[in-house]
Design an enzyme around this catalytic site. Structure first.
Site, PDB file in Angstrom:
ATOM      1  N   CYS A  72       0.819  -1.212   0.000  1.00 16.75           N
ATOM      2  CA  CYS A  72       0.000   0.000   0.000  1.00 16.75           C
ATOM      3  C   CYS A  72       0.854   1.264   0.000  1.00 16.75           C
ATOM      4  O   CYS A  72       1.699   1.446   0.884  1.00 16.75           O
ATOM      5  CB  CYS A  72      -0.898  -0.011   1.226  1.00 16.75           C
ATOM      6  SG  CYS A  72      -1.808   1.524   1.474  1.00 16.75           S
ATOM      7  N   TYR A 123      -5.703   5.806  -8.769  1.00 16.54           N
ATOM      8  CA  TYR A 123      -6.852   5.002  -8.372  1.00 16.54           C
ATOM      9  C   TYR A 123      -8.120   5.478  -9.076  1.00 16.54           C
ATOM     10  O   TYR A 123      -8.977   4.668  -9.458  1.00 16.54           O
ATOM     11  CB  TYR A 123      -7.054   5.067  -6.855  1.00 16.54           C
ATOM     12  CG  TYR A 123      -6.043   4.263  -6.083  1.00 16.54           C
ATOM     13  CD1 TYR A 123      -6.288   2.946  -5.732  1.00 16.54           C
ATOM     14  CD2 TYR A 123      -4.824   4.825  -5.701  1.00 16.54           C
ATOM     15  CE1 TYR A 123      -5.362   2.202  -5.022  1.00 16.54           C
ATOM     16  CE2 TYR A 123      -3.893   4.093  -4.997  1.00 16.54           C
ATOM     17  CZ  TYR A 123      -4.157   2.783  -4.664  1.00 16.54           C
ATOM     18  OH  TYR A 123      -3.237   2.044  -3.971  1.00 16.54           O
TER      19      TYR A 123
END
Length: 315
Positions: free
Chosen positions: A57, A183
């Site tokens: 992440c 994203y």
């Protein structure tokens, strides 16, 4: 991929149908602060706090970097979740959670708030004394690591007072267009939403390429938190975002300034150990089955970040 609803785990992807095909990131639910004031509910103490992260992440990655560069490894303990985020979300290997013995990260969230509703994300900073979550907002955790621990920390100040206005301004654009922009492109479910995110992403990358062709760092003549916030997206770009998220105007490796900039930051002592491309590729390609149904992890795509650079010539 999923979320908690009234404390119960639900395996649900993002509902982009409700937002015109656009991905909208949920705000962090826990926003408390560690302080060097002994009277604070969360005082700075060695051994009191525990950080849950994923090597995959980018948001968690920035906390690992600042923790390392501020010398907090023996002050704030850490658990690393596995790269897979499947039906039960982030998975924790047996024995990897010394606080709760949890097997899934959502169990840590419900330990703090049994009826929580929301996404289960990393990083997560846990207070062992009060038995709750201090924060799951990465931008605030790195600022706590930077300045809240006083003499327990060392290393440079990544958010110096004289540069804060400039840092905040550049963080805002980079977060919207780059950190979250990849994203917004990758999770878009309409052509318009994808096109908007893609165009904003590459306009800002073009601007950064120009800026970094003249400046070694984003703000001033030193590394600041703005650099680490950008770095964790750029170091993943070619291996994941270029193909998996369809952010394919060009690779970072094909640029001059951005490519050298990533290698410059990667080669700061203590940073390379926080970069795990095996976890990064496994997570995105195996976990995000809505985008990659077969879960096949591609070979290649990684740059050699240890190659020489000439960034020092800009100072």
């Amino acid at each position: 991929m999923g979320l908690l609803i009234d404390g119960q785990w639900q395996d649900h992807w993002y509902d982009t149908a409700a937002t015109g095909g656009r991905f909208e990131r949920e705000e962090a639910r826990f926003r408390h602060w560690i302080s060097d004031d002994p009277a604070s509910p969360y005082p700075a103490e060695a051994g009191r706090y525990h950080l849950y992260v994923s090597y995959a992440c980018p948001w968690a990655h920035r906390t690992l970097i600042v923790r390392a560069l501020k010398g907090l490894q023996d002050v704030v303990s850490v658990s690393v979740v596995g790269p897979d985020m499947l039906e039960q979300g982030w998975e924790i290997a047996p024995g990897a959670d010394p606080i709760h013995g949890a097997r899934f990260l959502h169990q840590v969230y419900t330990a703090a708030q049994p009826t929580m509703t929301g996404r289960v994300t990393v990083p997560l900073l846990w207070d062992k004394v009060s038995g709750t979550i201090v924060s799951n907002e990465s931008s605030e955790i790195i600022r706590m690591f930077n300045s809240a621990f006083g003499a327990l920390a060392q290393g440079p100040d990544f958010y110096p007072l004289a540069l804060r206005e400039q840092i905040d301004a550049i963080n805002s654009r980079i977060y919207s267009d780059v950190n979250n922009g990849v994203y917004r492109a990758g999770f878009a479910t309409t052509q318009q939403a994808y096109d908007e995110a893609y165009d904003r992403l590459f306009r800002t990358l073009d601007w950064l390429e120009q800026h970094l062709s003249q400046h070694r760092y984003l703000v001033g003549e030193q590394i600041t938190e703005a650099d680490w916030r950008l770095f964790t997206t750029l170091v993943r770009f070619d291996a994941v975002y270029f193909g998996h998220f369809k952010c394919n105007a060009y690779r970072i490796a094909d640029t001059q300034a951005l490519a050298g900039y990533v290698r410059d930051l990667y080669q700061v002592p203590g940073v390379a150990e926080t970069v795990r491309l095996d976890h990064i590729k496994a997570h995105y390609y195996r976990s995000q089955r809505t985008i990659n149904p077969g879960g096949v992890v591609p070979k290649g795509g990684e740059d050699d970040f240890s190659r020489p650079h000439t960034r020092h010539e800009l100072v």
